[in-house]
Design a protein around this motif. Structure first.
Motif, mmCIF file in Angstrom:
data_model
loop_
_atom_site.group_PDB
_atom_site.id
_atom_site.type_symbol
_atom_site.label_atom_id
_atom_site.label_comp_id
_atom_site.label_asym_id
_atom_site.label_seq_id
_atom_site.Cartn_x
_atom_site.Cartn_y
_atom_site.Cartn_z
ATOM 1 N N SER A 15 0.840 -1.195 0.000
ATOM 2 C CA SER A 15 0.000 0.000 0.000
ATOM 3 C C SER A 15 0.875 1.245 0.000
ATOM 4 C CB SER A 15 -0.918 0.039 1.227
ATOM 5 O OG SER A 15 -1.861 -0.999 1.193
ATOM 6 N N THR A 16 0.514 2.198 -0.801
ATOM 7 C CA THR A 16 1.158 3.505 -0.779
ATOM 8 C C THR A 16 0.066 4.571 -0.778
ATOM 9 O OG1 THR A 16 1.322 3.605 -3.194
ATOM 10 C CG2 THR A 16 3.225 2.726 -1.990
ATOM 11 N N GLY A 17 0.353 5.694 -0.175
ATOM 12 C CA GLY A 17 -0.652 6.738 -0.128
ATOM 13 C C GLY A 17 -0.065 8.087 0.190
ATOM 14 N N THR A 18 -0.740 9.122 -0.276
ATOM 15 C CA THR A 18 -0.358 10.493 0.039
ATOM 16 C C THR A 18 -1.505 11.158 0.795
ATOM 17 O OG1 THR A 18 -1.204 11.308 -2.087
ATOM 18 C CG2 THR A 18 1.124 10.656 -1.973
ATOM 19 N N ILE A 69 5.106 20.575 7.018
ATOM 20 C CA ILE A 69 4.933 19.115 7.067
ATOM 21 C C ILE A 69 3.479 18.740 6.797
ATOM 22 C CG2 ILE A 69 6.884 18.588 8.594
ATOM 23 C CD1 ILE A 69 4.877 18.550 10.934
ATOM 24 N N ASN A 70 2.814 19.490 5.935
ATOM 25 C CA ASN A 70 1.400 19.199 5.688
ATOM 26 C C ASN A 70 1.192 18.176 4.572
ATOM 27 O OD1 ASN A 70 2.267 21.262 3.819
ATOM 28 N ND2 ASN A 70 0.121 21.521 3.234
ATOM 29 N N TYR A 71 2.295 17.617 4.055
ATOM 30 C CA TYR A 71 2.202 16.487 3.124
ATOM 31 C C TYR A 71 2.795 15.253 3.790
ATOM 32 C CZ TYR A 71 1.029 19.539 -0.824
ATOM 33 O OH TYR A 71 0.409 20.414 -1.671
ATOM 34 N N SER A 72 2.113 14.112 3.608
ATOM 35 C CA SER A 72 2.614 12.848 4.136
ATOM 36 C C SER A 72 2.633 11.815 3.024
ATOM 37 C CB SER A 72 1.739 12.337 5.285
ATOM 38 O OG SER A 72 1.798 13.195 6.402
ATOM 39 N N TYR A 73 3.637 10.941 3.110
ATOM 40 C CA TYR A 73 3.726 9.817 2.176
ATOM 41 C C TYR A 73 3.829 8.534 2.994
ATOM 42 C CZ TYR A 73 5.356 6.685 -1.503
ATOM 43 O OH TYR A 73 5.488 5.638 -2.380
ATOM 44 N N PHE A 74 2.922 7.584 2.726
ATOM 45 C CA PHE A 74 2.868 6.330 3.458
ATOM 46 C C PHE A 74 3.291 5.175 2.554
ATOM 47 C CE2 PHE A 74 -0.113 9.092 5.567
ATOM 48 C CZ PHE A 74 -0.044 8.761 6.909
ATOM 49 N N ARG A 75 3.936 4.184 3.155
ATOM 50 C CA ARG A 75 4.235 2.954 2.438
ATOM 51 C C ARG A 75 4.124 1.787 3.416
ATOM 52 N NH1 ARG A 75 9.727 2.987 -0.366
ATOM 53 N NH2 ARG A 75 8.592 4.263 -1.879
ATOM 54 N N ASP A 76 3.483 0.714 2.945
ATOM 55 C CA ASP A 76 3.254 -0.461 3.781
ATOM 56 C C ASP A 76 3.437 -1.697 2.901
ATOM 57 O OD1 ASP A 76 2.403 -2.383 5.541
ATOM 58 O OD2 ASP A 76 0.488 -1.437 6.013
ATOM 59 N N GLU A 77 4.411 -2.544 3.239
ATOM 60 C CA GLU A 77 4.640 -3.776 2.480
ATOM 61 C C GLU A 77 4.604 -4.967 3.429
ATOM 62 O OE1 GLU A 77 8.180 -3.632 0.183
ATOM 63 O OE2 GLU A 77 7.533 -1.925 -1.039
ATOM 64 N N GLY A 114 6.236 2.709 6.931
ATOM 65 C CA GLY A 114 6.879 3.995 7.105
ATOM 66 C C GLY A 114 5.988 5.147 6.699
ATOM 67 N N ARG A 115 6.298 6.311 7.263
ATOM 68 C CA ARG A 115 5.592 7.539 6.913
ATOM 69 C C ARG A 115 6.579 8.688 6.898
ATOM 70 N NH1 ARG A 115 0.688 10.633 10.215
ATOM 71 N NH2 ARG A 115 0.605 12.456 8.857
ATOM 72 N N GLY A 116 6.632 9.389 5.774
ATOM 73 C CA GLY A 116 7.477 10.573 5.662
ATOM 74 C C GLY A 116 6.629 11.824 5.585
ATOM 75 N N ARG A 117 7.151 12.959 6.098
ATOM 76 C CA ARG A 117 6.387 14.200 6.119
ATOM 77 C C ARG A 117 7.252 15.347 5.616
ATOM 78 N NH1 ARG A 117 3.560 14.994 11.796
ATOM 79 N NH2 ARG A 117 2.227 16.281 10.493
ATOM 80 N N GLY A 118 6.616 16.252 4.864
ATOM 81 C CA GLY A 118 7.363 17.377 4.327
ATOM 82 C C GLY A 118 6.435 18.433 3.770
ATOM 83 N N ALA A 119 7.042 19.416 3.090
ATOM 84 C CA ALA A 119 6.276 20.519 2.519
ATOM 85 C C ALA A 119 5.700 20.164 1.150
ATOM 86 C CB ALA A 119 7.152 21.761 2.414
ATOM 87 N N SER A 120 6.026 18.974 0.631
ATOM 88 C CA SER A 120 5.489 18.491 -0.633
ATOM 89 C C SER A 120 5.519 16.965 -0.596
ATOM 90 C CB SER A 120 6.309 19.007 -1.812
ATOM 91 O OG SER A 120 7.615 18.446 -1.779
ATOM 92 N N ILE A 121 4.836 16.348 -1.537
ATOM 93 C CA ILE A 121 4.845 14.887 -1.597
ATOM 94 C C ILE A 121 6.251 14.385 -1.871
ATOM 95 C CG2 ILE A 121 3.999 12.885 -2.886
ATOM 96 C CD1 ILE A 121 1.380 14.362 -3.272
ATOM 97 N N THR A 122 6.965 15.091 -2.754
ATOM 98 C CA THR A 122 8.320 14.670 -3.099
ATOM 99 C C THR A 122 9.234 14.704 -1.884
ATOM 100 O OG1 THR A 122 8.030 15.503 -5.351
ATOM 101 C CG2 THR A 122 10.290 15.142 -4.586
ATOM 102 N N SER A 123 9.162 15.798 -1.115
ATOM 103 C CA SER A 123 10.024 15.895 0.068
ATOM 104 C C SER A 123 9.612 14.907 1.144
ATOM 105 C CB SER A 123 9.997 17.321 0.613
ATOM 106 O OG SER A 123 8.678 17.686 1.024
ATOM 107 N N ALA A 124 8.304 14.611 1.250
ATOM 108 C CA ALA A 124 7.843 13.627 2.236
ATOM 109 C C ALA A 124 8.352 12.235 1.883
ATOM 110 C CB ALA A 124 6.322 13.639 2.313
ATOM 111 N N GLU A 125 8.314 11.885 0.600
ATOM 112 C CA GLU A 125 8.801 10.572 0.190
ATOM 113 C C GLU A 125 10.309 10.464 0.356
ATOM 114 O OE1 GLU A 125 8.438 7.508 -3.611
ATOM 115 O OE2 GLU A 125 7.667 9.566 -3.762
ATOM 116 N N ALA A 126 11.013 11.591 0.185
ATOM 117 C CA ALA A 126 12.483 11.574 0.282
ATOM 118 C C ALA A 126 12.962 11.279 1.699
ATOM 119 C CB ALA A 126 13.049 12.901 -0.198
ATOM 120 N N VAL A 127 12.171 11.639 2.707
ATOM 121 C CA VAL A 127 12.591 11.426 4.098
ATOM 122 C C VAL A 127 11.835 10.253 4.733
ATOM 123 C CG1 VAL A 127 13.239 13.837 4.403
ATOM 124 C CG2 VAL A 127 10.897 13.119 4.953
#
Length: 828
Positions: free
Chosen positions: A476-479, A521-529, A559-572
């Protein structure tokens, strides 16, 4: 946003499905219908009478049906339908092969064909659906695939399992999953924003719902996924930890939706409903063979619903379409492909709130959102695939795949300071002014899940074995994107709770939604495997001892990353890796053929997709259950009942960290325990009387906690709850034949609204009723029905928000007052 593209896709599916339906109508077969009047008794005698009427010679080994009982058969049926009804509830089955050849055999033979089998004979004619046949309208539930992933009867399974058949869904005119599950003991709905499909099972909340054995909920972020009942064959509930076969699942239990599958006999239905609060709903169902040899069949189900609500300014506009196609290239192989699309526009319901230790003394219809609140949207697309292949009578391979795409966007006016549970009422106004702000969240999630199962049957050292080994995978992945300062009240948005005046300036929305929050940090990127391997063995000793054993090993990355954009959230994006083993053991003993005494021990393993306020990951959730009880089948196996006692413990439970200003910060409660007694009953008592009922005594408490909540009751769990629904079809009175009557009761004791036990939801009892008249038009059937829900018009509260979109104190969801629904349904 992806909704417009997917909506276009759904429209394309409708067009394709229409073409399939047209082709199937052209290929609609016809067959002769016979009148049967076979009394209950021995299966040998029943099959003999069937042969005399249908002029078909029935052949079987001498010892196959010698001790089998028949429930009898009365009414108009084709030959195939008559066989289905005669064999229903027994361990016998029939097969039609080649040029309409039928053989009767035991459905669970451990070896190949019996050498004493007499040659098969040809059946004259093809089977078609007779809409006047109501044989599948009873509430029986002899088998379920969820508990063991095999076709083992419920009665032989040492686990508590319940099924809500489509007959119950139809009689109760259920459109939402939460209403259907009121028929099962120990299951409570716990929605968020007034929608979604969160449930409490045996005291523990689960946000995951399975579809045909595969997870269909994805990530539990934002507003939960919606489901509609128009395409459901049944709803299955497996009590207790189910991790051994399904992986990540909360220990309270598993909810599985079984969708309608293509049938090779023609059947069509169209239903129109109308009712209170400008409720309009259209449902359709069409199925049949596409090819003359019946190797390809289709089904097209769906619904359109448009309604307002008893809650001010709330509404719902929803469409579901579900085409599916089955191809059987041979008797041994079956392939089904389906597409399910749901699109909904609505307004999020922020519910009511507590003052002191009770819900606020305001009308349950009152809402503190606005009539010009923008409409919220949610869309879902499921792409499913199911392949099964039998190598022989003993070994079968099955592969399933499901891709789920969930999108949602909601903009709502909400209580200020909600996530910190600070007072949302202005103390300078004698606590009359409800302080509000504006918040928006957007979710885009994708889930891919698949499994491969190998099932085999054999005998070893005098014991019969049914083994299952398999592997599964979920990704699962999600923004998640948030806007609007949901902490600070917006000046000018306050409203008097006792004398509300609505109508705010639209500029408030523009200003609030231009503010990213939390800033940076109003964007989050989730990943679940998730990867899992499992094995299971069902051992039968003689005819009375059934042993179930197995285990599963999981590997999980979250995992969950947070940032000012989806790209930055996924990067961290940080990654947490967990793995663990989950065993299960059960034993059922039948001292008599109508009674089974059982017990089981099982554990579960779950990965927490969250971090603490400091950024530290949380250990996996672990569940353990001990259960004992008995099952019985009476009235010629038409009525099934289960009584169970269980003791269930769950560790490392996630909850919102109330000491943090971050609404997404979580902390583990530590440990909670639920124990109790559950009773479920379902089936047919007489030819006209059907019943489904439940009772649960639940003692659910927090036993370890890092905030001093030890000993507190778990939220939204009543100590006593239950339901009863009784339906009577009149079929022995010349004047009233065709009429049906039903009466239902749903009751729950008082519940604590939050884990802090700061307020109470009062107990309630709701009375429902219905009447229907079925009129036969040749081989067609017209049914007019009238349902009343909450017949006595009682005010009550269903649940509180699980701290997903609001704290429980400001997210109390009331139940609907008296609601009437009328319907007309044509089956042909």
């Amino acid at each position: 946003m992806k909704e417009p593209n997917r909506w276009q896709f759904l429209k394309s599916v409708v067009l394709i499905s229409g073409l399939l339906q047209t082709s199937a109508l052209v290929a609609n077969p016809n067959s002769e219908v016979y009148q049967f009047d076979i009394a209950a008794g021995s299966m040998t005698g029943a099959l003999s009478e069937f042969s005399e009427v249908s002029k078909v010679d029935i052949n079987y080994p001498a010892n196959t049906v010698s001790e089998v009982k028949s429930r009898g058969l009365k009414g108009s049926y084709t030959t195939e339908q008559a066989l289905q009804q005669l064999l229903k509830g027994s361990d016998l089955s029939y097969r039609i092969t080649g040029d309409n050849i039928v053989t009767i055999e035991r459905s669970q033979l451990a070896e190949g064909k019996d050498p004493t089998m007499m040659p098969p004979v040809q059946v004259i004619g093809q089977a078609v659906f007779d809409a006047t046949n109501t044989g599948d309208a009873d509430y029986g539930q002899p088998k379920i695939g969820t508990a063991t992933k095999t076709d083992t009867p419920i009665f032989e399974t040492p686990i508590s399992v319940q099924v809500i058949p489509k007959a119950v869904l139809q009689d109760q005119k259920t459109t939402r999953l939460k209403d259907a599950l009121e028929n099962v003991s120990g299951v409570r709905a716990q929605t968020t924003l007034g929608l979604g499909n969160g449930f409490i099972v045996r005291g523990f909340r689960t946000g995951r719902v399975f579809r045909n054995g595969l997870s269909a909920s994805g990530l539990s972020i934002g507003a939960a996924t919606e489901f509609d009942t128009a395409n459901l064959e049944s709803v299955e509930v497996l009590k207790g930890p189910a991790a051994i076969l399904f992986g990540r699942i909360d220990p309270g239990g598993l909810i599985n939706l079984v969708t309608k599958k293509p049938r090779d006999e023609s059947f069509y239905s169209l239903e129109q409903r109308f009712g209170s609060y400008e409720f309009y709903r259209t449902e359709w169902d069409a199925t049949g063979a596409v090819a003359e040899d019946r190797s390809v069949s289709y089904r097209f189900t769906g619904s359109y619903q448009d309604n307002n609500s008893f809650r001010d300014f709330n509404l719902n506009d929803r469409m579901l379409i579900h085409p599916s196609l089955t191809w059987k290239p041979s008797d041994a192989t079956s392939i089904t492909v389906d597409v399910e699309g749901l699109y909904q526009e609505h307004r999020s319901d922020r519910g009511l709130f507590a003052i002191g230790d009770r819900p606020a003394p305001v009308p349950t219809s009152r809402s503190y959102i606005e009539p010009n609140d923008p409409l919220d949207k949610t869309s879902k697309v499921n792409l499913g695939f199911d392949l099964s292949h039998s190598f022989n009578d003993q070994w079968k391979l099955r592969n399933r795949f499901l891709a789920t795409f969930n999108d949602s966007e909601d903009i709502s006016i909400k209580p200020a300071n909600a996530f910190t549970v600070a007072s949302f009422l202005d103390p300078t106004t004698t606590n009359r002014i409800y302080q509000r702000n504006i918040f928006a969240q957007t979710v885009d999630a994708e889930t891919y899940t698949s499994n491969l199962d190998l099932e085999g049957s054999f005998e070893f050292l005098g014991a019969r074995h049914k083994t299952l080994s398999g592997l599964d995978f979920t990704r699962s992945t999600g923004t998640y994107w948030t806007r609007g300062n949901f902490i600070r009240p917006i000046s000018g948005l306050g409203i008097d709770i006792y004398n509300p005046v609505y109508g705010i300036d639209p500029a408030y929305f523009e200003s609030a939604l231009a503010t990213p929050f939390p800033a940076g940090i109003n964007y989050s990127y989730f990943r679940d495997e998730w990867y899992g391997l499992y094995m299971q063995d069902q051992i039968t000793l003689g005819d009375s001892v059934h042993i179930l054993g197995g285990g599963r090993y999981d590997w999980a990355k979250t995992g969950r990353g947070r940032g000012a954009s989806i790209t930055s959230a996924e990067a961290v994006l940080p990654t947490t890796r967990d793995e663990g083993f989950s065993p299960r053991f059960g034993l059922l003993y039948q001292p008599w053929n109508w009674l089974g005494i059982y017990g089981n021990w099982t554990t579960s393993f779950g990965a927490n997709n969250g971090v603490t306020d400091s950024g530290k990951s949380i250990d996996p959730e672990i569940g353990e259950q001990f259960e004992a009880g008995f099952k019985t089948e009476i009235f010629d196996r038409r009525l099934t009942a289960t009584a169970a006692y269980y003791h269930l413990v769950k560790q490392n439970i996630l909850t919102r960290d109330q000491n943090s200003a971050d609404p997404n910060a979580v902390a583990p409660i530590g440990e909670a325990r639920s124990q109790g007694i559950e009773i479920d009953i379902s089936g047919r008592i007489t030819s006209g009387l059907n019943i489904i009922g439940s009772y649960a005594y639940t003692d659910a408490r927090i036993t370890k906690d890092n905030r001093g909540l030890q000993g507190h009751d778990m939220n939204n769990v009543p100590e006593h709850s239950g339901s009863l629904w009784v339906k009577y079809d009149v079929n022995d009175n010349n004047v009233l034949n065709g009429w049906s009557f039903g009466l239902g009761l749903v009751a729950a004791g008082q519940r604590l609204g939050d884990d802090e036990n700061t307020f109470v939801l009062p107990g309630y009892a709701r009375l429902d009723a219905f009447t229907a008249y079925s009129y036969k038009l040749g081989n067609k059937r017209l049914i007019a029905q009238f349902n009343i829900r909450n017949l006595l018009d009682k005010a009550y509260y269903e649940s509180t928000d699980p701290f997903q979109n609001a704290p429980p104190r400001v997210g109390i969801y009331p139940g609907a007052p008296l609601t009437a629904i009328g319907s007309i349904r044509l089956e042909f």
